[in-house]
Design a protein around this motif. Structure first.
Motif, PDB file in Angstrom:
ATOM      1  N   UNK A 228      20.093 -16.882 -36.042  1.00 18.31           N
ATOM      2  CA  UNK A 228      18.791 -17.360 -35.587  1.00 18.31           C
ATOM      3  C   UNK A 228      17.828 -16.189 -35.527  1.00 18.31           C
ATOM      4  N   UNK A 229      16.615 -16.449 -35.971  1.00 16.51           N
ATOM      5  CA  UNK A 229      15.590 -15.410 -35.857  1.00 16.51           C
ATOM      6  C   UNK A 229      14.331 -16.010 -35.250  1.00 16.51           C
ATOM      7  N   UNK A 230      13.815 -15.313 -34.272  1.00 12.22           N
ATOM      8  CA  UNK A 230      12.591 -15.803 -33.623  1.00 12.22           C
ATOM      9  C   UNK A 230      11.536 -14.706 -33.645  1.00 12.22           C
ATOM     10  N   UNK A 231      10.346 -15.088 -34.101  1.00  2.99           N
ATOM     11  CA  UNK A 231       9.213 -14.156 -34.038  1.00  2.99           C
ATOM     12  C   UNK A 231       8.296 -14.591 -32.913  1.00  2.99           C
ATOM     13  N   UNK A 232       7.988 -13.661 -32.032  1.00  2.68           N
ATOM     14  CA  UNK A 232       7.026 -13.955 -30.968  1.00  2.68           C
ATOM     15  C   UNK A 232       5.672 -13.396 -31.386  1.00  2.68           C
ATOM     16  N   UNK A 233       4.728 -14.296 -31.579  1.00  2.00           N
ATOM     17  CA  UNK A 233       3.380 -13.880 -31.952  1.00  2.00           C
ATOM     18  C   UNK A 233       2.550 -13.776 -30.679  1.00  2.00           C
ATOM     19  N   UNK A 234       2.332 -12.539 -30.262  1.00  2.20           N
ATOM     20  CA  UNK A 234       1.717 -12.345 -28.945  1.00  2.20           C
ATOM     21  C   UNK A 234       0.219 -12.105 -29.053  1.00  2.20           C
ATOM     22  N   UNK A 235      -0.519 -12.991 -28.394  1.00  2.53           N
ATOM     23  CA  UNK A 235      -1.973 -12.888 -28.345  1.00  2.53           C
ATOM     24  C   UNK A 235      -2.334 -12.359 -26.953  1.00  2.53           C
ATOM     25  N   UNK A 236      -3.018 -11.235 -26.926  1.00  2.00           N
ATOM     26  CA  UNK A 236      -3.327 -10.615 -25.630  1.00  2.00           C
ATOM     27  C   UNK A 236      -4.456 -11.362 -24.926  1.00  2.00           C
ATOM     28  N   UNK A 237      -4.225 -11.640 -23.642  1.00  2.00           N
ATOM     29  CA  UNK A 237      -5.276 -12.252 -22.815  1.00  2.00           C
ATOM     30  C   UNK A 237      -5.627 -11.251 -21.725  1.00  2.00           C
ATOM     31  N   UNK A 238      -6.908 -10.875 -21.675  1.00  2.00           N
ATOM     32  CA  UNK A 238      -7.332  -9.898 -20.671  1.00  2.00           C
ATOM     33  C   UNK A 238      -8.276 -10.505 -19.642  1.00  2.00           C
ATOM     34  N   UNK A 239      -8.751 -11.699 -19.944  1.00  2.00           N
ATOM     35  CA  UNK A 239      -9.670 -12.346 -18.993  1.00  2.00           C
ATOM     36  C   UNK A 239      -9.614 -13.865 -19.175  1.00  2.00           C
ATOM     37  N   UNK A 240      -9.809 -14.565 -18.077  1.00  2.00           N
ATOM     38  CA  UNK A 240      -9.847 -16.029 -18.112  1.00  2.00           C
ATOM     39  C   UNK A 240     -11.236 -16.505 -17.707  1.00  2.00           C
TER      40      UNK A 240
END
Lengths: 428, 347
Positions: free
Chosen positions: A1-13
């Motif tokens: 199994x291979x999983x890629x985590x595509x991380x989008x940075x959140x700095x403010x809401x």
């Protein structure tokens, strides 16, 4: 199994007309999200609030913390059994909104989960003072039963996290992480000469609001089993806890299990990380014996030389920790245990409710009984009235000036037993 | 600015007399006396011994409340920052007095230190509450003890963070102190595992405790004549939790009369326990504290009677030290009232 985590940075809401992420700012359409959550007719009301690192804001009582995720490619959907179908997850691509958390709060059950201070002396004790938090303030209908209220609130957190990530599918990842978990035939032959290591992942299952769910199944109704570490990153394990916030694994820390990360970091270099065994912490002796024997048998079947064993909770589960340790060491599997302590406010009591001499390598998340004064905050989200009955509070915890005197037990993830933060303890 | 220190010594080192003067009440003298002279020199300009309390050992041990108050009042009167006591070497009562003096001052927020022989009974009694420097067993070791005491005391007073007992040279207090390490726990765990796998030395962050074991009493011969008490850590209390027993890490226990109570009904009793779902205990508190069943057994003549009071606390995260103390108190009350057996219920 291979999983890629595509991380989008959140700095403010921020709240706005359309839910989406742009330049590190996640905008949330409150009305759309509210309508989605209120489809559950067991909820009387839902409100939202925002808390950023450094804000003079206290959130309490927090039930769960969840990191927004959704599948981009691959089988199933995150949080299988709750959001996704009961299909295997852990392969393909998953979008992660990194740097933020969904926190659920509201008067759910008493006594219940913990405190998050975004600034001040309490902030270093919780990882969620460092995340941008969308706080979901939930009011279940008064005529529904407690256990349904818990379920409603648990689901609202998962729905919110999935909704937010799903609205950001087009966003470009700031960075990508890749995790591979090969079939056992390959894993066993890889890296000859390196010690084989497993992770024995104990899940809280004392029941009655001390619950963990695996693919939608109540963990107390499971036998220990193998799970791919990538499945945990897709939310195969979620929290149903409402008690003693310091050392219950909320869903966020299950998604970001630091022991799995630390083992991956050394995988192929110093160790061969071959598997994760999940096991439970049921309350009867027969269950404890059965589960510890079965979990360690699985580790033996993997032929591992060593294992990290992490506990969840305290007191009763100390017995499970000790059984796992003794059985593993007897089977020739070297262990390190990760726990926390209840050594009394003065730190002078024994820290665990069970003990074994085989447990000679212990990492601790610190003494949960240590008291701290949390100064008043400009803003409180939730219900400060719970301070006197929250686990870790006591009558008189809430002072007239708005400050709280509590044990760090009351702070969310303060003594986390997955080793999530830097806290520990030593003997003077 | 030098820290202001009170020195506590006994009648012998205060030059009043030996065993025959062990009953003298505490008195305070300005400046130094006895071993305080040597101590003052060693402390130099870091700390000044502004007064000395001299107290008979027997008096101190027998009148703790009064002596404790005297010590704290003296600290306040002299505007002092700290208390140093002894050294007591292997003198048992002097060790207990020095340990107590430090404990009383520490409880009021003052920095404290004493010195004694590691096997002095004062060590076991008070080491959790104060720093104790190990000394030889007799006053012949004074010259060796004072420099170590002075150096460590100065370090503590300066607010410098102390290392482990081994590194700093005091008797391990057995007190757990939280700290933030460089690495997260998970990294520390895997690093420790690697050392263990390789057979390299590693240091556990917590030494597993060795437990007290209590031998169970023989069974009650004739239950039909026995008085049975109910004691619980399941948190059952009268509605409203009148003694405010905390949901977790209880700080007290309660005793409640149940004369004439045949059934713990919902709305009159509840649980204060925060470690489990309260729903079922609140629906029927007998589920945790089975008063109803014991009343039946009483009526059927299977037990003599149910004791008129039940004792209760919350066992959730409660320090073993507290539990032990309360257990001893409850046990004594039951024994004094001729209770033959106790049913302990947990959750």
């Amino acid at each position: 199994m291979n999983l890629e985590l595509h991380k989008v940075a959140v700095r403010q809401l921020a709240f706005g007309a359309k839910t989406g992420v742009s330049n590190g700012v996640l905008t949330v359409n409150k009305e759309e999200l509210k309508a989605l959550l209120l489809k559950d007719d067991r909820l009387a009301a839902v409100e939202f609030d925002l808390a950023h690192p450094g804000d003079s804001t206290r959130i309490m009582p927090v039930k769960d913390a969840i990191e927004p995720r959704c599948k981009l490619e691959g089988q199933g959907e995150v949080f299988p059994g709750f959001i996704g179908p009961v299909e295997s997850v852990g392969s393909g691509k998953t979008l992660v909104l990194e740097g933020m958390a969904v926190l659920t709060t509201g008067r759910l059950v008493a006594p219940q989960e913990g405190i998050v201070d975004m600034t001040g002396p309490g902030a270093p004790y919780t990882p969620f003072s460092q995340t941008c938090n969308l706080v979901v303030v939930l009011t279940p209908r008064e005529d529904i039963k407690l256990h349904h209220a818990e379920e409603t609130c648990r689901m609202a957190g998962l729905k919110t996290a999935h909704y937010l990530a799903s609205q950001c599918k087009a966003a470009k990842a700031d960075h990508t992480e890749s995790y591979d978990f090969p079939p056992l035939t390959q894993a066993m032959q890889a890296y000859p000469g390196l010690p084989k290591v497993a992770y024995v992942y104990m899940l809280q299952s004392q029941g009655l609001l001390h619950d963990t769910w695996v693919y939608g199944v109540d963990a107390k109704r499971t036998l220990p089993t193998l799970i791919s570490p990538t499945e945990t990153m897709d939310g195969a394990i979620i929290s149903g806890n409402c008690v003693s916030a310091c050392d219950k694994n909320n869903t966020y820390v299950h998604l970001n299990n630091p022991i799995i990360k630390a083992l991956y970091k050394r995988h192929g270099k110093e160790i061969n990380f071959v598997g994760v065994v999940i096991t439970n912490e049921n309350v009867t002796l027969a269950d404890k014996q059965r589960s510890s024997s079965y979990a360690i048998k699985l580790a033996e079947m993997l032929g591992v030389d060593a294992a990290v064993i992490s506990e969840e909770g305290f007191g009763n589960p100390d017995a499970d920790l000790v059984l796992n340790c003794v059985k593993a060491e007897k089977a020739g599997i070297k262990t390190v245990l990760v726990t926390d302590e209840y050594a009394g406010a003065n730190g002078a009591s024994q820290s665990l409710a069970d003990s074994c001499q085989e447990g000679n390598a212990v990492v601790t998340g610190g003494n949960a009984n240590e008291t701290i004064v949390l100064p008043p905050m400009a803003k409180v989200i939730g219900d400060i009235g719970q301070a006197d009955v929250i686990a870790g509070g006591f009558f008189g915890s809430k002072r007239p000036d708005g400050s709280l005197e509590v044990e760090i037990q009351a702070i969310l993830a303060a003594t986390n037993e997955l080793g999530f933060s830097k806290i520990g303890a030593y003997t003077i | 600015m030098a820290y202001r220190v009170i020195h506590y010594i006994n009648q012998f080192f205060g030059g009043i007399g030996g065993e025959e003067k062990a009953d003298i009440a505490p008195e305070v003298r300005d400046g130094v006396a006895g071993p305080g002279m040597g101590l003052a020199k060693l402390l130099g300009d870091k700390a000044e011994i502004v007064a000395t309390i001299i107290c008979g050992d027997n008096y101190c041990v027998g009148n703790q409340e009064e002596v404790g108050k005297f010590i704290v009042d003296t600290l306040k009167k002299y505007n002092a920052d700290a208390l140093i006591a002894g050294p007591a070497f292997n003198a048992g009562r002097y060790g207990m007095a020095s340990g107590f003096a430090c404990s009383a001052a520490a409880a009021a927020g003052y920095t404290t230190l004493t010195g004694m022989y590691p096997e002095n009974p004062g060590v076991e009694l008070y080491k959790a509450n104060t720093y104790i420097v190990p000394t030889t067993d007799s006053a012949a070791g004074m010259g060796k003890a004072l420099p170590v005491m002075a150096a460590l005391f100065a370090k503590i007073l300066s607010g410098e963070k102390l290392g482990t007992a081994e590194a700093e040279g005091y008797i391990e207090r057995g007190v757990r102190i939280n700290t933030f390490y460089e690495e997260v726990g998970a990294e520390r765990a895997v690093a420790m595992l690697l050392k263990k796998i390789k057979g390299e030395p590693f240091t556990t962050e917590y030494k597993m405790p060795v437990f007290d074991r209590v031998t169970p009493r023989p069974g009650v011969k004739d239950l039909s004549k026995a008085t049975i008490a109910l004691v619980t850590s399941g948190g059952i209390v009268p509605m409203g939790n009148p003694d405010h027993i905390a949901a977790s890490s209880a700080r007290n226990y309660g005793g409640y009369e149940i004369d004439g109570v045949t059934d713990l009904v919902s709305g009159k009793y509840q649980t204060a326990h925060g470690g489990y779902d309260q729903t079922y205990a609140n629906q029927d508190p007998d589920r945790v504290l089975p008063v109803d069943v014991l009343r039946d057994l009483e009526k059927e003549g299977k037990i003599g009677k149910l004791y008129h009071t039940f004792y209760t606390t919350v066992g959730n995260g409660t320090a073993v030290g507290n539990a032990k103390k309360w257990g001893e108190e409850i046990g004594k009350q039951l024994k004094d009232n001729n209770v033959q057996a106790v049913i302990l219920t947990s959750t």
